[in-house]
Design an enzyme around this catalytic site. Structure first.
Site, PDB file in Angstrom:
ATOM      1  N   ASN A 144       0.855  -1.184   0.000  1.00 18.83           N
ATOM      2  CA  ASN A 144       0.000   0.000   0.000  1.00 18.83           C
ATOM      3  C   ASN A 144       0.893   1.237   0.000  1.00 18.83           C
ATOM      4  OD1 ASN A 144      -1.985   1.882   0.219  1.00 18.83           O
ATOM      5  ND2 ASN A 144      -2.845   1.112   2.149  1.00 18.83           N
ATOM      6  N   ASN A 149      -5.760   6.594  -1.476  1.00 18.96           N
ATOM      7  CA  ASN A 149      -6.685   5.999  -2.459  1.00 18.96           C
ATOM      8  C   ASN A 149      -7.346   4.712  -1.939  1.00 18.96           C
ATOM      9  OD1 ASN A 149      -4.756   3.976  -2.660  1.00 18.96           O
ATOM     10  ND2 ASN A 149      -3.903   4.718  -4.593  1.00 18.96           N
ATOM     11  N   ASP A 150      -7.152   4.413  -0.656  1.00 18.31           N
ATOM     12  CA  ASP A 150      -7.693   3.156  -0.124  1.00 18.31           C
ATOM     13  C   ASP A 150      -9.211   3.081  -0.280  1.00 18.31           C
ATOM     14  OD1 ASP A 150      -5.137   2.588   0.553  1.00 18.31           O
ATOM     15  OD2 ASP A 150      -5.448   2.582   2.733  1.00 18.31           O
ATOM     16  N   GLY A 170      -5.964  -2.458   0.134  1.00 16.01           N
ATOM     17  CA  GLY A 170      -5.364  -1.132  -0.062  1.00 16.01           C
ATOM     18  C   GLY A 170      -4.090  -1.079  -0.882  1.00 16.01           C
ATOM     19  N   ASP A 172      -1.583  -0.935  -4.052  1.00 10.68           N
ATOM     20  CA  ASP A 172      -1.801  -0.093  -5.231  1.00 10.68           C
ATOM     21  C   ASP A 172      -0.557   0.009  -6.122  1.00 10.68           C
ATOM     22  OD1 ASP A 172      -0.209   1.583  -3.629  1.00 10.68           O
ATOM     23  OD2 ASP A 172      -1.973   2.522  -2.739  1.00 10.68           O
ATOM     24  N   ASP A 337      -6.251 -13.892 -19.657  1.00 11.63           N
ATOM     25  CA  ASP A 337      -7.048 -14.676 -18.720  1.00 11.63           C
ATOM     26  C   ASP A 337      -7.979 -15.644 -19.472  1.00 11.63           C
ATOM     27  OD1 ASP A 337      -7.999 -14.942 -15.938  1.00 11.63           O
ATOM     28  OD2 ASP A 337      -9.882 -14.188 -16.742  1.00 11.63           O
ATOM     29  N   GLU A 366      -3.885 -18.281 -20.488  1.00 10.19           N
ATOM     30  CA  GLU A 366      -4.185 -19.191 -19.389  1.00 10.19           C
ATOM     31  C   GLU A 366      -5.083 -20.323 -19.894  1.00 10.19           C
ATOM     32  OE1 GLU A 366      -6.368 -19.173 -15.021  1.00 10.19           O
ATOM     33  OE2 GLU A 366      -7.224 -18.077 -16.681  1.00 10.19           O
TER      34      GLU A 366
HETATM   35 CA    CA Z   1      -3.833   2.390  -1.305  1.00  7.77          CA
END
Ligand code: CA
Length: 623
Positions: A144, A149-150, A170, A172, A337, A366
């Site tokens: 984090n 920006n959490d 959180g 980033d 993906d 994948e």
């Molecule tokens: Ca954050």
């Protein structure tokens, strides 16, 4: 229903109508054009713009810029869309120009479009190869770097809770940027963060696979500028940046779900059907059409609508979107993906269009199958009976991943134990190029490798030595070096994606600095660091040949060799030290008398016997 009730319901109906019409007025002011900008000098001169705004389908677009022409205009099922085919002629100059959308000769909307200059050598981007080792990161759980920006109040999921395995924690982009020196110092040469694009879902939005805007970075991960900064800093530190793409499905909260351009933009729009996950139908010559249909068109899960790539406008949207990210970030690869869940014809186009623009680029898909026949099917150049012929160099070596942990944990028997690893590698003849396979001990969707290995650190060291010395492109999940495991809840995705120690302020243990790590954690971290840095310049490991000998007595010996170099790896599963006679390996050891242990620097004579520590993988450079 009595009259007053009817009256109330009418009022309600009226209010709803009022709300809808207000919504149209508001959205009339917002005009969306995607891709938002493009570049001059692309190999493919065609560009298709998707335009979304109220009633834009009833307008006629005009462009006046030297080199740019409108080839064709397409209306959609919804009158709020327009698709415009542009041609950007070869020598068009970079610059901006207005696209005017006119009705009755009057411009209703105007979009300021930009054709940008490409970066020098943009088409020469180099994708990951077997010379790289990819560090796989779940960004929400890694570091984090920006607490501000959490929580983003405009998003649907606004809570943060590190105690909830399925909540946001959180982590980033800033956290990854701050950790690049650590990652590069460890000896990794590429990073693959799982998707960083907007996932504006009500819950479990942390994992990133329910994208709600293909052109937007999730604000809880950071900004577009931060993503570009990550790309630039990766480049400066010699790390390739791998983009995790998801073209099979999007999140159910995607903005277009309220107003689909075409009825068939998604599969089963009216009656939800979940895929049967029977991935073998893609290759099976006996498969029922209904099973094939459901596999590819069914939704991945209820919150992830299946995109219908046989709609040519959606196909073009997704292809251009991928190219847009490659060009914007100067990527070093794409991981795609749920690869076998998309339509095959589309996958051919998607891979070949990207590789056509970037001939040295790498894509890995994948395909979660432990059957090498199925993994091999998707590799570029494979002759397939169903006619699939895509341009993807790499698939994931799930067959070898399974063989690796089984071979180390099973008791030694004639057909069990280390022989499984030997026999798994013996399947390599089905691949067009085994050196392009992604080789890994685990990833974000399965048990941590340490959990697969019953929390046995010696076995982990053996497994990681194998991954880093065998053919292929190694991928290591973040925190393997700090012994992250999920044995408390096997198979639990939330726990598999445990927070990296030291990624959060106040963490007691910090794997970035080494503070608070156990002796075992320190040992494995130092071991991997040394082996990874040794591997960096070992051409013989990157693209040398492989020779292996049938295992016996719990010992498996293989060589990586070229004209210039030879490396011998010996895996000893025995619980005690063993003396190994070297005579059996004379076909490759002939003329060599000495070997140097890569980890200890110790010299040994190869003339008679070498000593193998208990439960170990030893790497020797042959002199
Ligand atoms: Ca954050």
């Amino acid at each position: 229903m009595n009259l007053p009730a009817l009256h109330r319901s009418f009022v309600k109906y009226f209010l709803v109508l009022l709300f809808i019409s207000t919504a149209i007025v508001v959205s009339a002011q917002s005009l969306r054009v995607e891709p938002m900008h493009w570049w001059v000098g692309m190999k493919n001169p065609s560009l298709q713009l998707m335009v979304h705004a109220a009633d834009v389908g009833e307008t006629v677009p005009f462009v006046n810029y030297p080199g740019v022409t409108i080839k064709k205009i397409h209306k959609a099922d919804s009158k709020n869309y327009l698709f415009i085919d542009l041609i950007v002629a070869k020598n068009t100059k970079p610059g901006r120009f207005p696209i005017q959308f006119k009705r009755n000769g009057k411009a209703v909307y105007t979009y300021d479009y930009e054709l940008m200059q490409r970066k020098p050598n943009a088409s020469q981007l180099k994708g990951f190869t077997a010379a790289d080792v990819i560090y796989l990161i779940t960004p929400d759980r890694f570091a984090n770097g920006d607490a501000s920006n959490d929580v983003v109040s405009t998003m649907r999921e606004t809570t943060i809770d590190r105690k909830n395995d399925y909540g946001r924690h959180g982590g980033d982009i800033r956290g990854i940027i701050n950790s690049l020196d650590y990652i590069a110092g460890m000896g990794f040469t590429a990073i693959w963060p799982t998707p960083l694009l907007e996932n504006d879902m009500k819950q479990s939005s942390y994992h990133g696979y329910a994208i709600t805007d293909y052109y937007k970075v999730d604000p809880r991960f950071g900004t577009m500028e931060e993503y570009k900064e990550l790309a630039d800093k990766c480049r400066q530190k010699g790390l390739k940046l791998v983009f995790d793409g998801v073209v099979n499905h999007s999140g159910s909260q995607y903005w277009w779900m309220k107003d689909l351009p075409f009825k068939n933009w998604i599969n089963y729009p009216d009656s939800l059907r979940i895929t049967n996950h029977r991935r073998t139908v893609n290759q099976d010559i006996y498969a029922a059409e209904s099973d094939k249909e459901l596999m590819v068109r069914g939704w991945f899960v209820e919150t992830m609508p299946d995109l219908n790539q046989s709609n040519p406008f959606l196909a073009e949207f997704l292809i251009q979107n991928s190219i847009w990210w490659v060009e914007t970030l100067g990527l070093g690869g794409i991981r795609q993906d749920t690869y076998p869940y998309s339509q095959k014809k589309f996958l051919e186009q998607w891979t070949c269009r990207i590789v056509n623009e970037y001939p040295q680029f790498s894509i890995v898909g994948e395909e979660w199958s432990t059957n090498p026949l199925i993994a091999a099917y998707w590799q570029k150049g494979k002759a397939n009976n169903t006619g699939y012929n895509g341009c993807m160099k790499s698939t994931m070596d799930f067959p070898l991943q399974q063989a690796l942990w089984q071979s180390l944990t099973e008791p030694e028997e004639w057909d069990k134990g280390i022989v499984k690893l030997y026999e798994a590698l013996a399947n390599d003849f089905v691949y067009t190029n085994p050196k392009d396979l992604l080789v890994f001990g685990d990833n974000h969707d399965m048990n941590r490798i340490l959990t697969f290995l019953n929390n046995d650190v010696d076995l982990l060291q053996m497994a990681m030595t194998y991954i880093l010395t065998i053919r292929g492109i190694p991928q290591v999940y973040y925190g393997t070096e700090a012994l992250l495991e999920n044995s408390a809840k096997p198979g639990d995705h939330g726990l598999i994606r445990t927070d990296f120690p030291g990624g959060w302020q106040g963490d007691k243990a910090n794997a970035f600095t080494g503070v608070g790590l156990s002796a075992d954690q320190q040992r494995i971290q130092a071991y991997l660091k040394k082996l990874l840095n040794w591997r960096k310049d070992k051409k013989v490991i990157h693209d040398g040949s492989t020779l292996h000998f049938a295992p016996s007595n719990g010992i498996y010996v293989y060589f990586r060799y070229s004209k210039q170099e030879k490396v011998m790896v010996v895996m000893n599963k025995n619980t005690k030290e063993v003396q190994l006679s070297t005579g059996r390996f004379s076909e490759i050891l002939k003329g060599h008398g000495q070997a140097v242990n890569v980890m200890t620097g110790e010299q040994v004579s190869l003339h008679d016997k070498v000593t193998l520590p208990a439960r170990s993988a030893t790497v020797w450079e042959i002199r």
